[in-house]
Design an enzyme around this catalytic site. Structure first.
Site, PDB file in Angstrom:
ATOM      1  N   HIS A  75       0.801  -1.113   0.097  1.00 52.68           N
ATOM      2  CA  HIS A  75       0.051   0.035   0.048  1.00 52.68           C
ATOM      3  C   HIS A  75       0.893   1.383  -0.105  1.00 52.68           C
ATOM      4  O   HIS A  75       1.951   1.285   0.356  1.00 52.68           O
ATOM      5  CB  HIS A  75      -0.771   0.054   1.224  1.00 52.68           C
ATOM      6  CG  HIS A  75      -2.144  -0.877   1.188  1.00 52.68           C
ATOM      7  ND1 HIS A  75      -3.160  -1.144   1.848  1.00 52.68           N
ATOM      8  CD2 HIS A  75      -2.270  -2.081   0.161  1.00 52.68           C
ATOM      9  CE1 HIS A  75      -3.909  -2.013   1.701  1.00 52.68           C
ATOM     10  NE2 HIS A  75      -3.582  -2.658   0.367  1.00 52.68           N
ATOM     11  N   GLU A  77       0.773   4.085   1.774  1.00 55.56           N
ATOM     12  CA  GLU A  77       1.117   4.580   3.193  1.00 55.56           C
ATOM     13  C   GLU A  77       2.557   3.645   3.750  1.00 55.56           C
ATOM     14  O   GLU A  77       3.559   4.315   4.092  1.00 55.56           O
ATOM     15  CB  GLU A  77       0.208   4.190   3.937  1.00 55.56           C
ATOM     16  CG  GLU A  77      -1.113   5.154   3.480  1.00 55.56           C
ATOM     17  CD  GLU A  77      -2.251   4.232   2.940  1.00 55.56           C
ATOM     18  OE1 GLU A  77      -1.577   3.443   2.089  1.00 55.56           O
ATOM     19  OE2 GLU A  77      -3.406   4.188   3.313  1.00 55.56           O
ATOM     20  N   CYS A 101      -5.667   1.583   5.389  1.00 54.62           N
ATOM     21  CA  CYS A 101      -6.504   0.318   5.854  1.00 54.62           C
ATOM     22  C   CYS A 101      -5.965   0.072   7.332  1.00 54.62           C
ATOM     23  O   CYS A 101      -5.018   0.657   7.789  1.00 54.62           O
ATOM     24  CB  CYS A 101      -6.175  -0.617   4.994  1.00 54.62           C
ATOM     25  SG  CYS A 101      -4.528  -1.504   5.049  1.00 54.62           S
ATOM     26  N   CYS A 104      -2.172  -0.595   7.357  1.00 58.26           N
ATOM     27  CA  CYS A 104      -1.241   0.725   7.465  1.00 58.26           C
ATOM     28  C   CYS A 104      -1.663   1.604   8.604  1.00 58.26           C
ATOM     29  O   CYS A 104      -0.684   2.274   8.625  1.00 58.26           O
ATOM     30  CB  CYS A 104      -1.745   1.392   6.148  1.00 58.26           C
ATOM     31  SG  CYS A 104      -1.187   0.906   4.602  1.00 58.26           S
TER      32      CYS A 104
HETATM   33  N1  LIG Z   1      -5.236   3.031   2.029  1.00 57.46           N
HETATM   34  C1  LIG Z   1      -5.034   2.092   0.826  1.00 57.46           C
HETATM   35  C2  LIG Z   1      -5.894   1.345   0.541  1.00 57.46           C
HETATM   36  C3  LIG Z   1      -5.877   0.699  -0.452  1.00 57.46           C
HETATM   37  N2  LIG Z   1      -4.545   0.765  -1.100  1.00 57.46           N
HETATM   38  C4  LIG Z   1      -4.248   0.076  -2.486  1.00 57.46           C
HETATM   39  C5  LIG Z   1      -4.412  -1.489  -2.278  1.00 57.46           C
HETATM   40  C6  LIG Z   1      -4.672  -1.828  -4.069  1.00 57.46           C
HETATM   41  O1  LIG Z   1      -3.717  -1.705  -4.688  1.00 57.46           O
HETATM   42  C7  LIG Z   1      -5.922  -0.621  -4.183  1.00 57.46           C
HETATM   43  C8  LIG Z   1      -7.227  -0.762  -3.628  1.00 57.46           C
HETATM   44  O2  LIG Z   1      -7.898  -1.546  -4.883  1.00 57.46           O
HETATM   45  P1  LIG Z   1      -9.343  -1.655  -5.056  1.00 57.46           P
HETATM   46  O3  LIG Z   1      -9.646  -2.720  -3.984  1.00 57.46           O
HETATM   47  O4  LIG Z   1     -10.159  -0.392  -4.715  1.00 57.46           O
HETATM   48  O5  LIG Z   1      -9.373  -2.378  -6.407  1.00 57.46           O
HETATM   49  O6  LIG Z   1      -5.241   0.351  -3.460  1.00 57.46           O
HETATM   50  C9  LIG Z   1      -3.463   1.623  -0.588  1.00 57.46           C
HETATM   51  O7  LIG Z   1      -2.455   1.814  -1.281  1.00 57.46           O
HETATM   52  N3  LIG Z   1      -3.790   2.603   0.333  1.00 57.46           N
HETATM   53 ZN   LIG Z   2      -3.157  -0.134   3.619  1.00 60.64          ZN
END
Ligand SMILES: Nc1ccn([C@H]2C[C@H](O)[C@@H](COP(=O)(O)O)O2)c(=O)n1
Ligand SMILES: [Zn+2]
Length: 161
Positions: A75, A77, A101, A104
């Site tokens: 992710h 973060e 999330c 993170c």
């Molecule tokens: N705070 C976050 C939440 C999610 N991510 C990333 C992880 C995945 O690459 C994407 C989410 O994918 P989706 O389920 O919307 O198709 O975002 C993050 O970097 N930071």
């Molecule tokens: Zn995360």
């Protein structure tokens, strides 16, 4: 007389986070993060992607099915935190395009970051985001939604030659 239409700190740092997100290969959600010191110095940036050595072309970007991106993607973060290579993040702020999330959130809390500024909270209803907020409330990490004074910031690479 000085310019009046300059961007504020929040717009600058969220802009950097969003520019970092442009590097993401995720076809569905591109997330960028920018970590900033108490005195407004950028310490690190990151975006969601696979770990070093894990090719963007070999690993899956699917959300559903036999093989999905979820077990592999780092992710934004966490990448931003890891990209500091152990630099102190005590009292820092993190600007992030999407609310962190739960995994993170744990890393944010443990790293010493004290404030999260986010743009989207599109997964607000999920267990992960609810857990994030619970942990951040307990740990005294503040979070607030980014409120820009403009809808867009344009970068124009054309210059006088
Ligand atoms: N705070 C976050 C939440 C999610 N991510 C990333 C992880 C995945 O690459 C994407 C989410 O994918 P989706 O389920 O919307 O198709 O975002 C993050 O970097 N930071
Ligand atoms: Zn995360």
């Amino acid at each position: 007389m000085k310019r009046r239409d300059y961007i504020c700190w929040d717009e600058y740092f969220m802009g950097v986070a969003m520019l970092a997100a442009k590097r993401s290969k995720d076809p569905n959600t591109q997330v960028g993060a920018c970590i900033v010191s108490q005195d407004n110095i950028i310490l690190s940036t990151g975006y969601n992607g696979f770990p070093v050595g894990c090719s963007d072309d070999d690993y899956p970007w699917d959300r559903e099915g036999e093989q999905t991106k979820y077990p592999f993607v780092v992710h934004a973060e966490l990448n931003a935190i890891l990209n500091t290579r152990g630099k102190s993040l005590e009292n820092a702020k993190i600007y992030v395009a999407l609310f962190p999330c739960n995994e993170c959130a744990k890393a944010i809390i443990q790293s010493g970051i004290r404030e999260v500024v986010y743009l989207s909270d599109k997964y607000a209803h999920t267990d992960g985001t609810l857990a994030s907020k619970r942990m951040m409330d307990s740990a005294g990490v503040k979070y607030r939604r980014f409120t820009p004074s403009v809808d867009t910031i344009t970068l124009d690479f054309r210059v006088e030659q």
